[in-house]
Design a protein around this motif. Structure first.
Motif, mmCIF file in Angstrom:
data_model
loop_
_atom_site.group_PDB
_atom_site.id
_atom_site.type_symbol
_atom_site.label_atom_id
_atom_site.label_comp_id
_atom_site.label_asym_id
_atom_site.label_seq_id
_atom_site.Cartn_x
_atom_site.Cartn_y
_atom_site.Cartn_z
ATOM 1 N N ILE A 95 0.860 -1.181 0.000
ATOM 2 C CA ILE A 95 0.000 0.000 0.000
ATOM 3 C C ILE A 95 0.898 1.234 0.000
ATOM 4 C CG2 ILE A 95 -1.821 1.283 1.173
ATOM 5 C CD1 ILE A 95 -2.707 -1.283 2.504
ATOM 6 N N ASN A 96 0.774 2.047 -1.042
ATOM 7 C CA ASN A 96 1.476 3.325 -1.106
ATOM 8 C C ASN A 96 0.502 4.410 -0.666
ATOM 9 O OD1 ASN A 96 3.795 2.085 -2.250
ATOM 10 N ND2 ASN A 96 2.837 2.156 -4.271
ATOM 11 N N LYS A 141 3.479 -1.133 4.002
ATOM 12 C CA LYS A 141 2.933 0.208 3.780
ATOM 13 C C LYS A 141 4.062 1.232 3.669
ATOM 14 C CE LYS A 141 0.726 -0.962 7.405
ATOM 15 N NZ LYS A 141 0.620 -2.431 7.293
ATOM 16 N N THR A 142 4.062 1.974 2.558
ATOM 17 C CA THR A 142 5.026 3.041 2.341
ATOM 18 C C THR A 142 4.280 4.359 2.272
ATOM 19 O OG1 THR A 142 6.457 1.550 1.067
ATOM 20 C CG2 THR A 142 6.865 3.920 0.861
ATOM 21 N N ALA A 163 0.171 8.888 9.089
ATOM 22 C CA ALA A 163 1.473 8.610 8.462
ATOM 23 C C ALA A 163 2.285 7.608 9.268
ATOM 24 C CB ALA A 163 2.256 9.903 8.288
ATOM 25 N N MET A 164 2.109 7.610 10.585
ATOM 26 C CA MET A 164 2.888 6.717 11.441
ATOM 27 C C MET A 164 2.565 5.245 11.216
ATOM 28 S SD MET A 164 4.901 8.730 13.082
ATOM 29 C CE MET A 164 4.852 9.870 11.684
ATOM 30 N N ALA A 165 1.505 4.953 10.469
ATOM 31 C CA ALA A 165 1.166 3.562 10.152
ATOM 32 C C ALA A 165 2.113 2.983 9.114
ATOM 33 C CB ALA A 165 -0.276 3.465 9.654
ATOM 34 N N GLY A 166 2.903 3.817 8.486
ATOM 35 C CA GLY A 166 3.803 3.356 7.433
ATOM 36 C C GLY A 166 4.975 2.551 7.960
ATOM 37 N N ASP A 167 5.284 1.458 7.298
ATOM 38 C CA ASP A 167 6.514 0.722 7.602
ATOM 39 C C ASP A 167 7.725 1.544 7.178
ATOM 40 O OD1 ASP A 167 5.306 -1.859 8.491
ATOM 41 O OD2 ASP A 167 4.526 -1.852 6.454
ATOM 42 N N GLU A 168 7.497 2.386 6.171
ATOM 43 C CA GLU A 168 8.542 3.303 5.704
ATOM 44 C C GLU A 168 7.881 4.635 5.370
ATOM 45 O OE1 GLU A 168 12.309 3.143 2.657
ATOM 46 O OE2 GLU A 168 10.410 2.351 1.935
#
Length: 260
Positions: free
Chosen positions: A60-61, A88-89, A104-109
């Motif tokens: 997921i981008n 997730k990026t 945004a903090m849900a992103g792995d990157e």
């Protein structure tokens, strides 16, 4: 033109979906005159329904350029993303403010252009009622703020002390990409600067005070200086051959502050 809120299949890679948050995060409304629920395209309910259309998504981008919005909707979206098994990026395409920064903090990157900004602060809400109800509202906000801090702390991974985070949230702090990477709230710089053509409009909506505007101006000015200089092998700074190409978007943003 991208819609303010959109989830769609990636045209290049099967199993990849692109999610755009290009507006305020808002919950569903209600029309008392027609007795109808008005579905928001940026609500957690809408997001859940759209995400369910891609059960086999492996990547997921998430592209964010948002001033924020409803803490309740944004927190739910954050938790939905955290639970999802896909990698997730997150790309900060300008601003990730308030609850948008929590999403945004849900992103792995998390990838940020050098001229992008993030804003973190304590959550707030409207309240009315008697003394007991108002005290409960304040207690509820304490719990909500604790949950928000947990999202930042988990992403920071030990790079940010909780006392420092509380201090920054109390002060409603704007963070540059460099600071976000330093504190663990972002992972790396994007290859290109963000298009900040509409930056001044977003900042006007944020209703910044003079002190906050000056602080951001100084941060961006420092980035501008860094981008227009590079170091030769002897460690001495020298001007780049084409500084305008690298700094145009930062200068656009600085101009926006003076016009706002």
């Amino acid at each position: 033109m991208k819609k303010l809120w959109e989830i769609k299949q990636n045209a290049v890679s099967e199993g990849t979906i692109d999610m755009y948050i290009y507006g305020d995060v808002e919950g569903d409304g209600y029309d008392w005159w027609t007795d109808q629920v008005i579905e928001s395209e940026t609500s957690a309910n809408h997001f859940r329904e759209e995400l369910a259309k891609y059960p086999n998504a492996q990547q997921i981008n998430i592209y964010i350029n948002s001033y924020g919005g409803s803490v309740f909707e944004g927190t739910a979206i954050y938790n939905q993303l955290k639970r999802h098994s896909a990698h997730k990026t997150v790309y900060i395409d300008g601003f990730a403010c308030s609850i948008a920064s929590v999403i945004a903090m849900a992103g792995d990157e998390i990838i940020m252009p050098r001229n992008a900004l993030m804003m973190i602060h304590n959550m707030w809400m409207h309240a009315c009622g008697n003394a007991a109800e108002l005290r409960k509202a304040a207690d509820d906000l304490d719990v909500i703020n604790t949950a928000g801090r947990a999202a930042y702390m988990e992403k920071a991974g030990g790079k940010l002390a909780e006392d420092k985070l509380i201090e920054m949230m109390d002060a409603e702090t704007w963070l540059t990409a460099e600071q976000c990477i330093e504190y663990g709230l972002a992972d790396k710089y994007a290859e290109k600067d963000a298009d900040m053509q509409n930056a001044s409009a977003v900042l006007q909506k944020a209703n910044l005070n003079i002190e906050q505007r000056i602080k951001i101006q100084k941060s961006l000015a420092a980035q501008l200086k860094e981008l227009t200089e590079c170091k030769n092998p002897e460690g001495k700074p020298e001007k780049t051959t084409n500084p305008t190409e690298k700094t145009g978007s930062v200068m656009q943003m600085l101009a926006g502050f003076y016009n706002a």
